[in-house]
Enzyme design. Structure first.
Site, PDB file in Angstrom:
ATOM      1  N   ASN A 109     -60.147  66.829 -13.637  1.00  0.00           N
ATOM      2  CA  ASN A 109     -61.310  66.213 -13.811  1.00  0.00           C
ATOM      3  C   ASN A 109     -61.676  65.383 -12.489  1.00  0.00           C
ATOM      4  OD1 ASN A 109     -63.514  64.243 -15.121  1.00  0.00           O
ATOM      5  ND2 ASN A 109     -61.952  62.959 -14.298  1.00  0.00           N
ATOM      6  N   SER A 165     -66.025  71.581 -12.167  1.00  0.00           N
ATOM      7  CA  SER A 165     -66.729  72.192 -11.029  1.00  0.00           C
ATOM      8  C   SER A 165     -68.114  71.463 -10.791  1.00  0.00           C
ATOM      9  CB  SER A 165     -67.077  73.886 -11.190  1.00  0.00           C
ATOM     10  OG  SER A 165     -67.683  74.387  -9.936  1.00  0.00           O
ATOM     11  N   TYR A 195     -68.725  70.178   0.227  1.00  0.00           N
ATOM     12  CA  TYR A 195     -68.594  69.917  -1.551  1.00  0.00           C
ATOM     13  C   TYR A 195     -68.794  71.161  -2.135  1.00  0.00           C
ATOM     14  CZ  TYR A 195     -69.488  68.057  -5.888  1.00  0.00           C
ATOM     15  OH  TYR A 195     -69.524  67.709  -7.331  1.00  0.00           O
ATOM     16  N   LYS A 199     -66.148  73.232  -4.826  1.00  0.00           N
ATOM     17  CA  LYS A 199     -66.415  73.302  -6.224  1.00  0.00           C
ATOM     18  C   LYS A 199     -66.654  75.048  -6.445  1.00  0.00           C
ATOM     19  CE  LYS A 199     -65.665  70.287  -7.364  1.00  0.00           C
ATOM     20  NZ  LYS A 199     -64.971  69.449  -8.441  1.00  0.00           N
TER      21      LYS A 199
END
Length: 306
Positions: A109, A165, A195, A199
């Site tokens: 997480n 994600s 970023y 993800k």
């Protein structure tokens, strides 16, 4: 189910109240001391789970643990983890394996979102990719023996790996290997693109885990939703604006709690979930096996000497 439904989800039809009893199960939540990791830990404790709260700062974790005990009457177990330092990641995983022979659910997480571009991990990776992808990859890889042993001891209940994600993966669904460590090309990239790339990497790794271990372990990636958390602390005024429209933290935990505990999620190996607790479709580029295999091989090479 399109991007609009993912960004502006309908009312949740499944919430933490719908979770099954978690007594006898062992959970490990990275970044469990704040944001949706804190909410996830809280609800797992309420349902009887044994929860390891993995965080870099013991002081911050101790504050969170005291708060969790006040709210639930139960204490998670602090587990030290610095995802930005691969030697520390290895120590953390080996330490967990020395304490526990069981791990039912690993919830990756923790994450970093748009920090200043000059920030790198201690191993020289871009901070976002190094933390969100490389650190979690090594941690997961080193915990696989424990997850597989858990699967062997109880074949009717597969362990799960949940990788958090973001809808942000849609805005840069590619891996540019020249930008994963510091370089002029990386410095020229928009921080949101860096970023999004990290993800996207989370989904690729999940899909590869699903292909390699799906007979014994369920691997799921997800977008938790636009949530009011301190993840956006580097965004200044933009964070204030985005948080105005964001959902509460408690709702942010719903999709990963569903992935981690719902009986029907045991059949969702390799799926991408969207808010709130729904199966969605990731960017089509994430389904490319060659792209995922290339990243997996790169990651294996990066961590082999740790």
């Amino acid at each position: 189910m399109g991007i609009l439904s993912e960004g502006f989800p309908p009312k949740a039809t499944w919430t933490a109240k719908d979770m099954p009893d978690c007594t006898g199960k062992v959970f490990l939540v990275t970044g469990g001391n704040s944001g949706i990791g804190f909410e996830t830990t809280k609800e797992l404790l309420r349902k009887g789970g044994k929860v390891y709260l993995a965080a870099r700062s013991k002081a911050k974790a101790d504050e969170a643990i005291a708060e969790l005990e006040r709210e639930t009457g139960k204490r998670p177990i602090f587990h030290e983890l610095d995802l930005g330092n691969l030697a520390a990641v290895k120590r953390s995983a080996l330490d967990f394996a020395s304490k526990e022979s069981q791990l039912d659910v690993l919830i990756n997480n923790a994450g970093v979102m748009v920090p200043p571009v000059e920030m790198l991990t201690s191993d020289g990776y871009d901070l976002q990719f190094g933390t969100n992808v490389v650190g979690h990859f090594l941690f997961t890889k080193l915990l696989l023996p424990t997850l597989l042993a858990t699967a062997a001891s109880n074949p009717s209940s597969k362990p799960r790996i949940i990788n958090v994600s973001s809808i942000g993966h849609r805005f840069n669904p590619t891996i540019d290997y020249e930008t994963l460590r510091d370089s002029p090309k990386r410095r020229a990239l928009n921080n949101w693109k860096i970023y999004g790339q990290s993800k996207f990497g989370n989904i690729l790794v999940t899909n590869e885990l699903a292909r390699r271990y799906g007979d014994k372990i369920v691997s799921i990636s997800l977008h938790p939703g636009g949530i009011k958390t301190n993840l956006a602390r580097h965004m200044g005024m933009m964070a204030k604006i985005s948080n105005f429209f964001a959902a509460p933290q408690s709702l942010g935990a719903v999709t990963q709690l569903y992935a981690a505990t719902a009986p029907e999620a045991a059949e969702m190996n390799g799926k991408y979930l969207i808010p709130w607790a729904r199966v969605g479709e990731a960017n089509p580029a994430a389904a490319n096996v060659e792209t995922a295999t290339k990243l997996w091989d790169w990651l294996e090479a990066e961590v082999k000497d740790v």
